[in-house]
Each structure stands twice: as structure tokens, then as C-alpha cells.
Motif scaffolding. Sequence first.
Motif: not given
Length: 576
Positions: A61-76
Motif C-alpha cells: 500500500s502507499i499513503c501521502f503526506n504533503q509532498d512525500w509518500f510512503v510505500c509499505v512492502g509485503l516484507d513490512s
Amino acid sequence: MTQSLSVIHSGKFVSLSDGNILTFCPSLNLLFISMNKTSLWIYRTNGERIYSINNKTPIQSICFNQDWFVCVGLDSSIKIYDCDDGKLLQTHTSENVKLIQWTSLQQLSEQLYNVDVLGQMPKLPLVENSSLDYMIVGDDHSVNITFNNLTNETQLNTSISLPDGWIPVLPPQGELFKELMFLIRRDNSHRLLCLSYNLENKTLFQTVLVKLSHSINLLHFIQKNLQDCHKHIESSFQILDRLFDNLQTEIEEPLTVHLINIALTNLIDESTKDYWLNSMGERNYKRLSKAMNHMYDEVRQVMFKFVITSFERLIILLSDLKGITIWLNDTEEQDFGLNLNIIEELISMSTSWIKTSYRLIFDIQKEQKLFNEFMAWVKGSIIDKISEEESTDQDFSICDIIKFINNLLLTSSLGKYFELCDYSILKFKSDINLLHDIKQISGKFKLLTSSVNNFHRSVIHFEETIQVELPPSHYNLTLQQAQGEWLLCYMESSSLGIKNLTHNKTHMLTNIKSYQYNNNCIFALSDELIVLDIDFNQTSIEIPPLTFVPDKLIVTNDYCLFADSDRNYSICLNKS
């Protein structure tokens, strides 16, 4: 509310698209599409691909915060990227991640002080603002909250266990310190869980967290700059050591004695002329002079512009925390875990650091001046003399040259401040190890943040609020807070269910293919675009002519994206 749509771009996703991620970045209106499960391709609304990233692990999954985003991998794995260019900023590790939410609290409405002292100081190349970013990561048993996630030093964090047997279903919605809701599940039963605070002064506690976050950023910034200085110093001294070690191998007496004899007698040993003309020569002379002067200038500039300025800011932040601590102690309010003794020690250590930094700058200036006079003497009295077989008329301060040879050539004053390894002929003894000292300050600061974390953990708890009834075959579940009311949406077969949990009302729409929540409205895709507000008032918008039948909908404030299972898509502009 949106009244009409107009197509601005149509296309077809490449065959590598896996359909796992298809979303817009809210702040930049960029389209994010997952490819081959491990990569993201990022497009403008005109279909131009601007960059891609390889997450190196399947993206959950991914989620955004202002001008950044975070990716969560299946390996956590949790990786933070810059939306502008896809640069990887940070990587955090976790276990068995079920949900993630990353957002920022807006600027505090109540300002503790009227004068923004830090804002009037010279800017530093690091993130500094009055907002407080927090990331919530949930697993099967607990929820972890970390602050200040754009640095490696996520020292500010706390965790809370979920009720036994319950697991999180969706990322939380709402705002930390106010009303943050989790949807949890046990078997087929669902509940809303509210994260609550037993805090007397939430605004002041946020202020403390902001100041601690800024302090952590500054300490990390100082350490990084000192490490860069250390590498620069070592690389420059390697050149100095190699060149003069070659001379040492050609003479019997110590190098310093040999050079001082040349300075005093102006006589050059015949056996060393080849060294001065070839091993040193014009080329290596310029290389050494340039490397050493660049190093002196760089270290002096970094210490003055970045290190000293950062410590000045740190003292201001710590002084603010000291004042808050004294006030809390005098009013007998919750102390937020702040320790006055630790804060005063940190202020004292920071003040001492500034004094040491100025001594280093003074020593660099003095050494650089003597080094350049020594190098001018090497060029004029040795290299030029040998190559031209005649003396030069340039005057040199023999006293200064001998002082440099005796005291600084093989034992630079920088060795007093940085732990440098011994080279072939250069020998160092560190009186003050700046990198070690900054780690001591960071260690002392961790004692403070650990105390604050323990306090934070003691004032949070979960409250079960609403039991939620959902059909067994539901899917595509979302939870949203709209104008203070809680909405739970889900799909069942081809119907959209919308529950207003605040008022215990349910509304059903049939023949729905996809839906999206945006800006306090629910957009549902049918033969037309249906828009509902929180009171279920309904408006229909005609979908412009498309070359395909859409079954996927994405909505932002400015755009609507329609897509189908054959990878066709169209981006429409919202017209009010």
C-alpha cells in the motif's frame, strides 16, 4: 459541488500495470500506478511519465503526506519517498504491518510565544516547520505512533496494545489528540475504536513534541555535517601524507629536520632534486595546495554556517523546553516527561560546543595561513630554484615556515578535534573528538525523549465506541470523517452501502461499479456520476463520452479518472 466534467487526456496503461496501486497524489495531482508489483510509475495528468521508482519489494500500500509518500512492502518495510522526484529519503523497518497512516498536524492555533526567534535566524538546509508529522503503523496486536519520520532518528514514538483478539481493518481517520478512530474486527464483528488522551494541556504537549522534533533534526544535521568534514579532512591528508612520505624515503634524517635545514641554509640535497621536480612537481604541488585549501575553507564554512548555527538554534529550543518545564513544575500540571536536569545539561553541553567550534575555526585560519606560506616557500625556494637553477627574489618568513614544519606539517591542529587514523608519516592525537562528543549529546537527548515517550504511553488509551453491523460479503471498505460525522462505506455485489455512524443512518445505492470519498462528498460510478453529501442528498453528473465503459473511479479536488479492466483510462477536469 462539481457540475460538469470535460476530458483532458485519454490513454492506455502499459501492459506491465498490475492494478494493485492506482491513485493520485493529492498535493501535486500526479498519477501513481504500480508496475510488476515492485515498481511505481508516476504520470502527469497529460499522460507524461516523469519518473519511476523501484521499491525492490512488492508494494502492499502507499499513503501521502504533503509532498512525500510512503510505500509499505509485503516484507513490512516502510520507505519514504519525495513526490517531486521519487528520491528515497528514509527506510524504516517493522513487522507484520496491517495498516499505515502518515499525516501532519497543522500549525498550532495557540502560540506559546509571540516572537518567532528561530524564524528570524539564517535558514538551514533541513525541514523546519511548526507542523508535527506522525505515522501510525498497526499490526495484529498493537498500534505504534512515531513522530518526526523524515529523519533517521525516530526517537519520538509510543505504542498501545489493541483489545485482545481484535485486529485493525483500516487506516485510522481523524486527528491525533482530538478524535482518531480505528475500525477493528474480531471474527465477523466490527467496532469503532477511539484513541483517547488523558491530557490536561494537549496544545502545549504538541508544542513540546514539535520542539523535540526540531532538536532531533538539528542533532542529526550536525552529526551528518561533522561526518562529511571528517571524510574531507581524511582525503586531503592522504594526499599530503603520500607526497611527503615519498620524500622521507629518499632522506635519512627526519622529514622535519630535512625541511628546516633547507629553510635555514637554502641548500637543497642533490639526491632529492628528482623528487622535487617529478614526484612533487608543479602538478602535485597545485593538487596538494588546492585540496588542502578547499578542505580548510569547507570545514571552516561548515562549522560556522551549519554547526554553530544549529547549536544556537538548539539552545533556543532547549531554553524554551526549560521554561515550559519550570512552568509545569510550578503549576503542578503534568510534566510531559520533561526532565529539568537533563535539559540544563544539554544547554551547558551545547554552549561548550559553540566555544569549541570557534576555537576550531580560529585554529584552521591560523594553520591555513601558515600552510600557504609554507607552500609558497616550497614553490619559490625549492621547485622554481631547481627548475630554473637560480634563486628567487621572493621574501619568506622563515620563522613562520619553521613553525609550520615543526608544529603543523605532520601533526595538524585538526587532529585535536577529529579522531584521525595515523598515516605513514602524519601522526595525530585527538584531545577533543567532535564526532564522539556529538554522539554523547545525542545519547543524553535520547534520555529526554525516552522519558517523554514513557509519559506519552501513560496518557493514551482505547475506548470502544460503536458496534458496526456489516453484511458478510462486503468489500472495498472505507472509513471517513466528514464535517465531524463518521461515514463507513462498503460495496456488496453491485450496491454501495453508506453508514452514517454518528446518526445511525444507512443509505444504499444500486448498480454501482466504484466509489471514492473526496472533500466531504461520496462519488459513486454508475451509468452517470452520482455525488452524495453526508446527509445523503444526491446529485447526478453526466459522464462525458468515452471510448470505453469505465468500472474504476478516482476523484481529487480537480480531476476525475475513469478506467476499465482493459487498462483504458480518461482523465477529466472538474468544472464547478
